[in-house]
Design a protein around this motif. Structure first.
Motif, PDB file in Angstrom:
ATOM      1  N   PHE A 134      35.165  31.445  40.776  1.00 35.00           N
ATOM      2  CA  PHE A 134      35.607  32.240  39.743  1.00 35.00           C
ATOM      3  C   PHE A 134      35.279  33.762  40.348  1.00 35.00           C
ATOM      4  N   GLN A 135      36.383  34.369  40.028  1.00 33.43           N
ATOM      5  CA  GLN A 135      36.098  36.115  40.246  1.00 33.43           C
ATOM      6  C   GLN A 135      35.409  36.488  39.107  1.00 33.43           C
ATOM      7  N   LYS A 136      34.359  37.404  39.218  1.00 37.96           N
ATOM      8  CA  LYS A 136      33.662  37.862  37.895  1.00 37.96           C
ATOM      9  C   LYS A 136      33.959  39.262  38.272  1.00 37.96           C
ATOM     10  N   THR A 137      34.456  40.276  37.223  1.00 32.55           N
ATOM     11  CA  THR A 137      34.697  41.460  37.284  1.00 32.55           C
ATOM     12  C   THR A 137      34.015  42.241  36.310  1.00 32.55           C
ATOM     13  N   GLU A 138      33.221  43.246  36.419  1.00 31.43           N
ATOM     14  CA  GLU A 138      32.727  44.076  35.153  1.00 31.43           C
ATOM     15  C   GLU A 138      32.752  45.667  35.441  1.00 31.43           C
ATOM     16  N   PHE A 139      32.516  46.269  34.519  1.00 32.42           N
ATOM     17  CA  PHE A 139      32.678  47.908  34.588  1.00 32.42           C
ATOM     18  C   PHE A 139      31.460  48.322  35.523  1.00 32.42           C
ATOM     19  N   ASP A 140      31.949  49.169  36.372  1.00 35.57           N
ATOM     20  CA  ASP A 140      31.132  50.108  37.177  1.00 35.57           C
ATOM     21  C   ASP A 140      30.322  50.950  36.245  1.00 35.57           C
ATOM     22  N   LYS A 141      29.484  51.927  36.610  1.00 31.15           N
ATOM     23  CA  LYS A 141      28.595  52.786  35.781  1.00 31.15           C
ATOM     24  C   LYS A 141      29.468  53.912  35.051  1.00 31.15           C
ATOM     25  N   THR A 142      30.531  54.089  35.708  1.00 31.88           N
ATOM     26  CA  THR A 142      31.349  55.521  35.067  1.00 31.88           C
ATOM     27  C   THR A 142      32.097  54.758  33.852  1.00 31.88           C
ATOM     28  N   PRO A 143      31.845  55.137  32.677  1.00 31.37           N
ATOM     29  CA  PRO A 143      32.694  54.894  31.434  1.00 31.37           C
ATOM     30  C   PRO A 143      34.193  54.665  31.739  1.00 31.37           C
ATOM     31  N   ALA A 144      34.781  53.724  31.164  1.00 30.88           N
ATOM     32  CA  ALA A 144      36.209  53.849  31.306  1.00 30.88           C
ATOM     33  C   ALA A 144      36.656  54.483  30.269  1.00 30.88           C
ATOM     34  N   GLY A 165      28.314  29.875  35.642  1.00 34.66           N
ATOM     35  CA  GLY A 165      27.600  30.126  36.940  1.00 34.66           C
ATOM     36  C   GLY A 165      26.305  30.442  36.935  1.00 34.66           C
ATOM     37  N   SER A 166      25.703  30.002  35.530  1.00 36.36           N
ATOM     38  CA  SER A 166      24.140  30.168  35.645  1.00 36.36           C
ATOM     39  C   SER A 166      23.445  28.993  36.146  1.00 36.36           C
ATOM     40  N   GLU A 167      22.081  28.965  36.318  1.00 35.20           N
ATOM     41  CA  GLU A 167      21.105  27.732  36.587  1.00 35.20           C
ATOM     42  C   GLU A 167      21.380  26.792  35.184  1.00 35.20           C
ATOM     43  N   GLN A 216      32.644  39.951  42.088  1.00 33.88           N
ATOM     44  CA  GLN A 216      31.918  39.099  42.938  1.00 33.88           C
ATOM     45  C   GLN A 216      32.413  37.687  42.764  1.00 33.88           C
ATOM     46  N   ARG A 217      32.072  36.815  43.460  1.00 34.72           N
ATOM     47  CA  ARG A 217      32.326  35.382  43.623  1.00 34.72           C
ATOM     48  C   ARG A 217      31.363  34.719  42.968  1.00 34.72           C
ATOM     49  N   ASP A 253      32.096  44.425  26.625  1.00 36.39           N
ATOM     50  CA  ASP A 253      31.524  44.887  27.936  1.00 36.39           C
ATOM     51  C   ASP A 253      31.378  43.500  28.748  1.00 36.39           C
ATOM     52  N   GLU A 254      31.766  42.521  27.874  1.00 36.27           N
ATOM     53  CA  GLU A 254      31.625  41.236  28.550  1.00 36.27           C
ATOM     54  C   GLU A 254      32.452  41.100  29.918  1.00 36.27           C
ATOM     55  N   PRO A 255      32.076  40.453  30.869  1.00 35.79           N
ATOM     56  CA  PRO A 255      32.750  40.506  32.154  1.00 35.79           C
ATOM     57  C   PRO A 255      33.923  39.707  32.155  1.00 35.79           C
ATOM     58  N   ASP A 256      35.006  40.001  32.937  1.00 37.71           N
ATOM     59  CA  ASP A 256      36.291  39.317  33.002  1.00 37.71           C
ATOM     60  C   ASP A 256      36.005  38.248  34.219  1.00 37.71           C
ATOM     61  N   PHE A 257      36.741  36.978  33.653  1.00 38.81           N
ATOM     62  CA  PHE A 257      36.517  35.842  34.822  1.00 38.81           C
ATOM     63  C   PHE A 257      37.879  35.542  34.845  1.00 38.81           C
ATOM     64  N   THR A 258      38.187  34.969  36.197  1.00 45.54           N
ATOM     65  CA  THR A 258      39.343  34.199  36.562  1.00 45.54           C
ATOM     66  C   THR A 258      39.017  33.441  37.711  1.00 45.54           C
ATOM     67  N   TRP A 259      39.837  32.149  37.565  1.00 43.59           N
ATOM     68  CA  TRP A 259      39.437  31.151  38.513  1.00 43.59           C
ATOM     69  C   TRP A 259      40.387  31.419  39.880  1.00 43.59           C
ATOM     70  N   VAL A 260      39.702  31.039  41.087  1.00 44.61           N
ATOM     71  CA  VAL A 260      40.102  31.309  42.333  1.00 44.61           C
ATOM     72  C   VAL A 260      40.832  29.932  42.863  1.00 44.61           C
ATOM     73  N   SER A 261      41.920  30.091  43.265  1.00 50.14           N
ATOM     74  CA  SER A 261      42.639  28.614  43.882  1.00 50.14           C
ATOM     75  C   SER A 261      41.924  28.248  45.281  1.00 50.14           C
ATOM     76  N   PRO A 262      42.199  26.852  45.583  1.00 50.03           N
ATOM     77  CA  PRO A 262      41.628  26.566  46.777  1.00 50.03           C
ATOM     78  C   PRO A 262      42.016  27.212  47.884  1.00 50.03           C
ATOM     79  N   GLU A 263      42.803  28.204  47.966  1.00 48.05           N
ATOM     80  CA  GLU A 263      43.392  28.746  49.039  1.00 48.05           C
ATOM     81  C   GLU A 263      42.789  30.339  48.975  1.00 48.05           C
ATOM     82  N   GLY A 264      41.797  30.527  47.901  1.00 48.78           N
ATOM     83  CA  GLY A 264      41.200  31.871  47.865  1.00 48.78           C
ATOM     84  C   GLY A 264      41.862  33.200  47.224  1.00 48.78           C
TER      85      GLY A 264
END
Length: 550
Positions: free
Chosen positions: A87-97, A52-54, A290-291, A216-227
């Motif tokens: 891709f759906q990229k998911t990260e922890f918010d500020k509150t520790p798990a 997802g980077s330049e 986020q996507r 603390d690495e973000p979690d990724f998963t792919w999103v289908s063409p149907e979203g």
């Protein structure tokens, strides 16, 4: 590192013209060509080629320009070189798990990245799950291999506790595959979560300190063409890994100690029996999603045989790496934090590009068609290859074999190759015969504890029924020491850059070996076949023709 991007690009673009006079039967592979590709891909300006980077986008355009210059056919979206993936990229918010254990000893809480690592679930942005616990041994189930860890256990609505890995003595590749499916097995029995802790063996292979590095690495998963985001086990709401203090709390009041369980697991064939625990857990985590998008780069060299050109061999290598490490307290302002990924996997992409060049310039083209795939998001869980294998450029039934190139360790003059997966299909003898004229032998998996068979892109083709191997340089002639040093040092660190003493002659030799292997697959009268009664062939391609195993 010094920025050498312009020089590398010029060198790489000029080399194919300089080498165009090769003999088709003995193409030329040069150290300079390999170095030029890696020098570009591992340059600081690409910032570690994160998904997802330049920097990854620049790398993708570089690979596409190389394919274009060789006269290959684009095989991405809408006639382009790029297969764009959301891709759906998911990260922890500020509150520790947190993970809180309750039981006979009261309640004890653990914070994420301390003695627990809480898993991310994008489907649960405000995770708050409380459930009783059941120990299920390794958490494996397969009648063929005599595994039935859930026998007699009720886990419906509960969270299962498993040992990491698989029983000693189980074939490493079958064991690695089953380990990767533990979540689906738990879900099939009605579990709503899964937590795991180390065996003696898995703790040596991947110590807790190493695991916490990437907690603390973000979690990724792919999103289908149907979203729709892909989730292999949507019924599992929560997951976690436990270090010993948390594991001891979970087993408070249990009829068997963790030490006894580990002792049993450390014996050949040891399968600790499961039982209901006297504890429960509450797992809480807040996440944000986020996507983002990132492309695979795909090209085809059409086959020359009218009868075989509609069969395809895939040569793949992942283009992404892990980007820039976050600054730590006390770091010097000028500390190098760019994970350049020279060997992982700039060297694999360079190999693929040089094989593509040799094949495109050969006067006698391969009989079968060749797909060259530079995948994205391998470091996020083999996601680009998984997406491609499910959404290929051609019908997947026409893909007859895959060779994957990932992190060839070009730090010594290798004399053997490891072909992970070679024992399951006729690709094994094809590979061995192809490299024999070079004086290169084929070696068995020397590090089964690393479960490498399920950790590279070829595995995603296997799961679609395609015979596949993952090729790496072997342990002979100084290889074992080089691998140990790299995995304990530069691997996934800024040290994997052009300052390493890379043996570019070994790089050219690795490219030649892969050219020979890919041509052998493409030119053989018979396509690669799974062996009869093979575990993976029977699991993922039960109806196709099989070959008798020698």
């Amino acid at each position: 590192m010094k920025t050498a991007i312009a020089f590398a690009a010029m060198t790489a673009l000029l080399l194919p013209a300089a080498l165009s006079a090769q003999n088709a039967a003995d193409p030329v592979f040069t150290p300079a060509a390999m170095r030029a590709h890696v020098e570009f891909l591992a340059d600081d300006l690409l910032q570690g080629r994160d998904t997802g980077s330049e920097g990854h986008e620049i790398a993708a355009r570089y690979v596409a320009s190389q394919f274009d210059g060789l006269g290959l056919k684009p095989a991405g979206d809408n006639g382009s070189w790029l297969q764009r993936i959301t891709f759906q990229k998911t990260e922890f918010d500020k509150t520790p798990a947190t993970l809180t254990v309750t039981g006979p000893a009261g309640a004890k809480s653990f914070t994420h990245a301390g003695d627990v690592i809480v898993g991310i679930n994008a489907d649960q942005p405000h995770l708050d799950v409380t459930a009783p616990l059941v120990f299920v041994g390794y958490g494996l189930e397969n009648a063929r291999l005599g595994l039935n860890d859930y026998a007699g256990l009720d886990v419906k609505g509960k969270i299962v506790v498993t040992l990491r890995g698989y029983p000693k003595g189980l074939p490493s590749e079958e064991g690695a595959h089953l380990s990767a499916t533990k979540g689906k097995i738990a879900e099939s029995h009605g579990a709503i979560g899964m937590i795991a802790f180390n065996t003696l063996q898995s703790a040596k292979a991947r110590p807790w300190a190493r695991m916490v590095q990437f907690a603390d690495e973000p979690d990724f998963t792919w999103v289908s063409p149907e979203g729709v985001p892909f989730n292999a086990a949507p019924g599992l709401r929560a997951s976690a890994m436990l270090n010993d203090p948390a594991a001891q709390a979970v087993f408070s009041g249990a009829p068997t100690t963790i030490a006894a369980i580990r002792k049993t697991a450390d014996k050949p064939g040891g399968k600790p029996k499961g039982f209901a625990l006297k504890t429960g857990v509450t797992i809480k985590a807040d996440t944000v999603s986020q996507r983002v998008t990132s492309p695979n780069v795909v090209a085809i060299l059409p086959g020359s045989d009218p009868k075989l050109k509609d069969e395809y061999v895939v040569l793949s290598a992942h283009l992404d790496h892990i980007g820039v490490s976050a600054a730590k307290p006390g770091d010097a302002p000028d500390k190098d934090r760019i994970n350049n990924g020279a060997l992982d996997n700039g060297a694999g992409i360079a190999t693929m590009l040089e094989v593509a060049r040799a094949m495109a310039e050969a006067p006698d083209k391969p009989r079968r068609s060749i797909i060259f795939l530079a995948s994205t998001a391998e470091e996020k869980g083999l996601l680009g290859a998984d997406y491609y294998a499910r959404h290929p450029s051609v019908p997947v039934r026409q893909i007859v074999g895959n060779v994957d190139l990932d992190m060839p360790l070009l730090l010594y003059p290798f004399t053997d190759l490891i072909a992970f997966g070679a024992d399951h299909s006729t690709l094994g003898p094809i590979v061995a015969k192809a490299v024999a004229p070079m004086g290169v032998t084929l070696a068995a998996d020397p590090m089964p504890q690393e479960t490498i068979f399920v950790r590279s892109d070829h595995y995603m083709f296997v799961k679609q029924g395609v015979p596949a191997v993952f090729l790496a340089t072997g342990y002979a002639n100084g290889g074992e020491k080089a691998w140990e040093a790299f995995l304990g040092g530069a691997y996934h660190h800024p040290g994997d850059d052009m300052s390493q003493k890379i043996d570019w002659t070994a790089g050219a030799r690795f490219a030649e070996a892969n050219y020979r292997i890919t041509r052998a697959m493409a030119d053989g009268d018979a396509a690669p076949l799974w062996y009869q009664a093979d575990f993976f062939g029977d699991t993922f391609a039960p109806t196709v023709s099989k070959a008798a195993k020698p």
